[in-house]
Design a protein around this motif. Structure first.
Motif, PDB file in Angstrom:
ATOM      1  N   ARG A  24      39.348  53.448  46.103  1.00  0.00           N
ATOM      2  CA  ARG A  24      39.571  52.274  46.963  1.00  0.00           C
ATOM      3  C   ARG A  24      38.587  51.169  46.630  1.00  0.00           C
ATOM      4  O   ARG A  24      38.953  49.998  46.519  1.00  0.00           O
ATOM      5  CB  ARG A  24      39.465  52.666  48.441  1.00  0.00           C
ATOM      6  CG  ARG A  24      40.669  53.393  48.984  1.00  0.00           C
ATOM      7  CD  ARG A  24      40.592  53.554  50.500  1.00  0.00           C
ATOM      8  NE  ARG A  24      39.460  54.351  50.928  1.00  0.00           N
ATOM      9  CZ  ARG A  24      39.468  55.672  51.066  1.00  0.00           C
ATOM     10  NH1 ARG A  24      40.560  56.352  50.790  1.00  0.00           N
ATOM     11  NH2 ARG A  24      38.391  56.311  51.469  1.00  0.00           N
ATOM     12  N   ASP A  25      37.320  51.541  46.452  1.00  0.00           N
ATOM     13  CA  ASP A  25      36.274  50.565  46.122  1.00  0.00           C
ATOM     14  C   ASP A  25      36.555  49.896  44.781  1.00  0.00           C
ATOM     15  O   ASP A  25      36.479  48.667  44.660  1.00  0.00           O
ATOM     16  CB  ASP A  25      34.909  51.254  46.104  1.00  0.00           C
ATOM     17  CG  ASP A  25      33.791  50.288  45.796  1.00  0.00           C
ATOM     18  OD1 ASP A  25      33.673  49.268  46.509  1.00  0.00           O
ATOM     19  OD2 ASP A  25      33.036  50.550  44.835  1.00  0.00           O
ATOM     20  N   ILE A  26      36.884  50.689  43.780  1.00  0.00           N
ATOM     21  CA  ILE A  26      37.169  50.134  42.456  1.00  0.00           C
ATOM     22  C   ILE A  26      38.392  49.235  42.510  1.00  0.00           C
ATOM     23  O   ILE A  26      38.417  48.162  41.898  1.00  0.00           O
ATOM     24  CB  ILE A  26      37.356  51.262  41.415  1.00  0.00           C
ATOM     25  CG1 ILE A  26      36.038  52.012  41.210  1.00  0.00           C
ATOM     26  CG2 ILE A  26      37.845  50.698  40.089  1.00  0.00           C
ATOM     27  CD1 ILE A  26      36.181  53.313  40.433  1.00  0.00           C
ATOM     28  N   SER A  27      39.413  49.635  43.263  1.00  0.00           N
ATOM     29  CA  SER A  27      40.624  48.821  43.392  1.00  0.00           C
ATOM     30  C   SER A  27      40.318  47.470  44.025  1.00  0.00           C
ATOM     31  O   SER A  27      40.830  46.438  43.595  1.00  0.00           O
ATOM     32  CB  SER A  27      41.676  49.547  44.230  1.00  0.00           C
ATOM     33  OG  SER A  27      42.125  50.699  43.564  1.00  0.00           O
ATOM     34  N   GLU A  28      39.458  47.484  45.046  1.00  0.00           N
ATOM     35  CA  GLU A  28      39.064  46.224  45.693  1.00  0.00           C
ATOM     36  C   GLU A  28      38.288  45.338  44.727  1.00  0.00           C
ATOM     37  O   GLU A  28      38.509  44.125  44.679  1.00  0.00           O
ATOM     38  CB  GLU A  28      38.227  46.512  46.941  1.00  0.00           C
ATOM     39  CG  GLU A  28      39.030  47.098  48.075  1.00  0.00           C
ATOM     40  CD  GLU A  28      38.162  47.547  49.239  1.00  0.00           C
ATOM     41  OE1 GLU A  28      36.932  47.289  49.230  1.00  0.00           O
ATOM     42  OE2 GLU A  28      38.726  48.158  50.164  1.00  0.00           O
ATOM     43  N   ARG A  29      37.396  45.953  43.958  1.00  0.00           N
ATOM     44  CA  ARG A  29      36.637  45.171  42.974  1.00  0.00           C
ATOM     45  C   ARG A  29      37.552  44.639  41.888  1.00  0.00           C
ATOM     46  O   ARG A  29      37.380  43.512  41.415  1.00  0.00           O
ATOM     47  CB  ARG A  29      35.516  45.995  42.369  1.00  0.00           C
ATOM     48  CG  ARG A  29      34.403  46.264  43.357  1.00  0.00           C
ATOM     49  CD  ARG A  29      33.190  46.831  42.715  1.00  0.00           C
ATOM     50  NE  ARG A  29      33.487  48.141  42.114  1.00  0.00           N
ATOM     51  CZ  ARG A  29      32.670  48.783  41.311  1.00  0.00           C
ATOM     52  NH1 ARG A  29      31.510  48.255  40.963  1.00  0.00           N
ATOM     53  NH2 ARG A  29      32.993  49.963  40.821  1.00  0.00           N
ATOM     54  N   ALA A  30      38.533  45.436  41.481  1.00  0.00           N
ATOM     55  CA  ALA A  30      39.468  44.999  40.439  1.00  0.00           C
ATOM     56  C   ALA A  30      40.298  43.822  40.928  1.00  0.00           C
ATOM     57  O   ALA A  30      40.589  42.901  40.163  1.00  0.00           O
ATOM     58  CB  ALA A  30      40.373  46.153  40.017  1.00  0.00           C
ATOM     59  N   ALA A  31      40.661  43.844  42.193  1.00  0.00           N
ATOM     60  CA  ALA A  31      41.473  42.760  42.751  1.00  0.00           C
ATOM     61  C   ALA A  31      40.719  41.429  42.751  1.00  0.00           C
ATOM     62  O   ALA A  31      41.320  40.365  42.626  1.00  0.00           O
ATOM     63  CB  ALA A  31      41.912  43.109  44.168  1.00  0.00           C
ATOM     64  N   SER A  32      39.398  41.505  42.859  1.00  0.00           N
ATOM     65  CA  SER A  32      38.612  40.272  42.893  1.00  0.00           C
ATOM     66  C   SER A  32      37.847  40.037  41.589  1.00  0.00           C
ATOM     67  O   SER A  32      36.995  39.151  41.528  1.00  0.00           O
ATOM     68  CB  SER A  32      37.635  40.313  44.068  1.00  0.00           C
ATOM     69  OG  SER A  32      36.703  41.347  43.887  1.00  0.00           O
ATOM     70  N   ALA A  33      38.160  40.793  40.561  1.00  0.00           N
ATOM     71  CA  ALA A  33      37.439  40.688  39.284  1.00  0.00           C
ATOM     72  C   ALA A  33      37.742  39.368  38.596  1.00  0.00           C
ATOM     73  O   ALA A  33      38.842  38.845  38.674  1.00  0.00           O
ATOM     74  CB  ALA A  33      37.801  41.847  38.371  1.00  0.00           C
ATOM     75  N   ASP A  34      36.738  38.882  37.919  1.00  0.00           N
ATOM     76  CA  ASP A  34      36.860  37.655  37.143  1.00  0.00           C
ATOM     77  C   ASP A  34      36.640  37.977  35.674  1.00  0.00           C
ATOM     78  O   ASP A  34      35.628  38.553  35.303  1.00  0.00           O
ATOM     79  CB  ASP A  34      35.790  36.657  37.584  1.00  0.00           C
ATOM     80  CG  ASP A  34      36.367  35.381  38.131  1.00  0.00           C
ATOM     81  OD1 ASP A  34      37.591  35.260  38.172  1.00  0.00           O
ATOM     82  OD2 ASP A  34      35.559  34.518  38.506  1.00  0.00           O
ATOM     83  N   GLY A  35      37.585  37.645  34.848  1.00  0.00           N
ATOM     84  CA  GLY A  35      37.413  37.833  33.407  1.00  0.00           C
ATOM     85  C   GLY A  35      37.979  39.135  32.896  1.00  0.00           C
ATOM     86  O   GLY A  35      38.050  40.131  33.587  1.00  0.00           O
ATOM     87  N   ASN A  36      38.394  39.088  31.625  1.00  0.00           N
ATOM     88  CA  ASN A  36      39.035  40.244  31.000  1.00  0.00           C
ATOM     89  C   ASN A  36      38.096  41.433  30.870  1.00  0.00           C
ATOM     90  O   ASN A  36      38.512  42.574  31.043  1.00  0.00           O
ATOM     91  CB  ASN A  36      39.591  39.868  29.632  1.00  0.00           C
ATOM     92  CG  ASN A  36      40.863  39.053  29.738  1.00  0.00           C
ATOM     93  OD1 ASN A  36      41.530  39.083  30.770  1.00  0.00           O
ATOM     94  ND2 ASN A  36      41.202  38.337  28.679  1.00  0.00           N
ATOM     95  N   ALA A  37      36.839  41.194  30.524  1.00  0.00           N
ATOM     96  CA  ALA A  37      35.901  42.296  30.322  1.00  0.00           C
ATOM     97  C   ALA A  37      35.723  43.090  31.610  1.00  0.00           C
ATOM     98  O   ALA A  37      35.751  44.318  31.594  1.00  0.00           O
ATOM     99  CB  ALA A  37      34.561  41.779  29.827  1.00  0.00           C
ATOM    100  N   SER A  38      35.573  42.389  32.720  1.00  0.00           N
ATOM    101  CA  SER A  38      35.423  43.064  34.012  1.00  0.00           C
ATOM    102  C   SER A  38      36.689  43.818  34.372  1.00  0.00           C
ATOM    103  O   SER A  38      36.628  44.956  34.838  1.00  0.00           O
ATOM    104  CB  SER A  38      35.105  42.050  35.118  1.00  0.00           C
ATOM    105  OG  SER A  38      33.847  41.485  34.924  1.00  0.00           O
ATOM    106  N   GLU A  39      37.826  43.194  34.159  1.00  0.00           N
ATOM    107  CA  GLU A  39      39.097  43.836  34.486  1.00  0.00           C
ATOM    108  C   GLU A  39      39.311  45.090  33.644  1.00  0.00           C
ATOM    109  O   GLU A  39      39.753  46.122  34.153  1.00  0.00           O
ATOM    110  CB  GLU A  39      40.252  42.860  34.286  1.00  0.00           C
ATOM    111  CG  GLU A  39      40.269  41.749  35.316  1.00  0.00           C
ATOM    112  CD  GLU A  39      41.335  40.711  35.028  1.00  0.00           C
ATOM    113  OE1 GLU A  39      42.193  40.949  34.161  1.00  0.00           O
ATOM    114  OE2 GLU A  39      41.298  39.656  35.676  1.00  0.00           O
TER     115      GLU A  39
END
Length: 77
Positions: A24-39
């Motif tokens: 759940r935490d990773i999914s939330e971070r992925a939803a707000s991620a900026d940039g290809n490397a982070s995604e």
């Protein structure tokens, strides 16, 4: 079910709950991620955690199936 099976199930259930919380935490971070490397990094993390979750669920199922089989074998006919 043998006491050791109950212990293992409880331990696996705790690990499953932690993995689900991590997902759940990773999914939330992925939803707000900026940039290809982070995604990409978050997608890799998700895939790894999902694989671990599937492994734990399979182990849990095996313990339950084994316990059910053992109980069926001990039942008088």
């Amino acid at each position: 079910m043998a006491p050791s099976d109950v212990y293992h199930l409880a331990e696996i259930d705790q690990m499953i709950e932690r993995l689900r919380a991590d997902l759940r935490d990773i999914s939330e971070r992925a939803a707000s991620a900026d940039g290809n490397a982070s995604e990409e990094r978050l997608a890799d993390m998700l895939a790894t955690q999902e694989a671990r979750l599937q492994d734990l669920l399979a182990k849990r199922e095996a313990i339950v199936a084994s316990a059910d089989k053992g109980q069926a074998e001990r039942r008088p006919t």
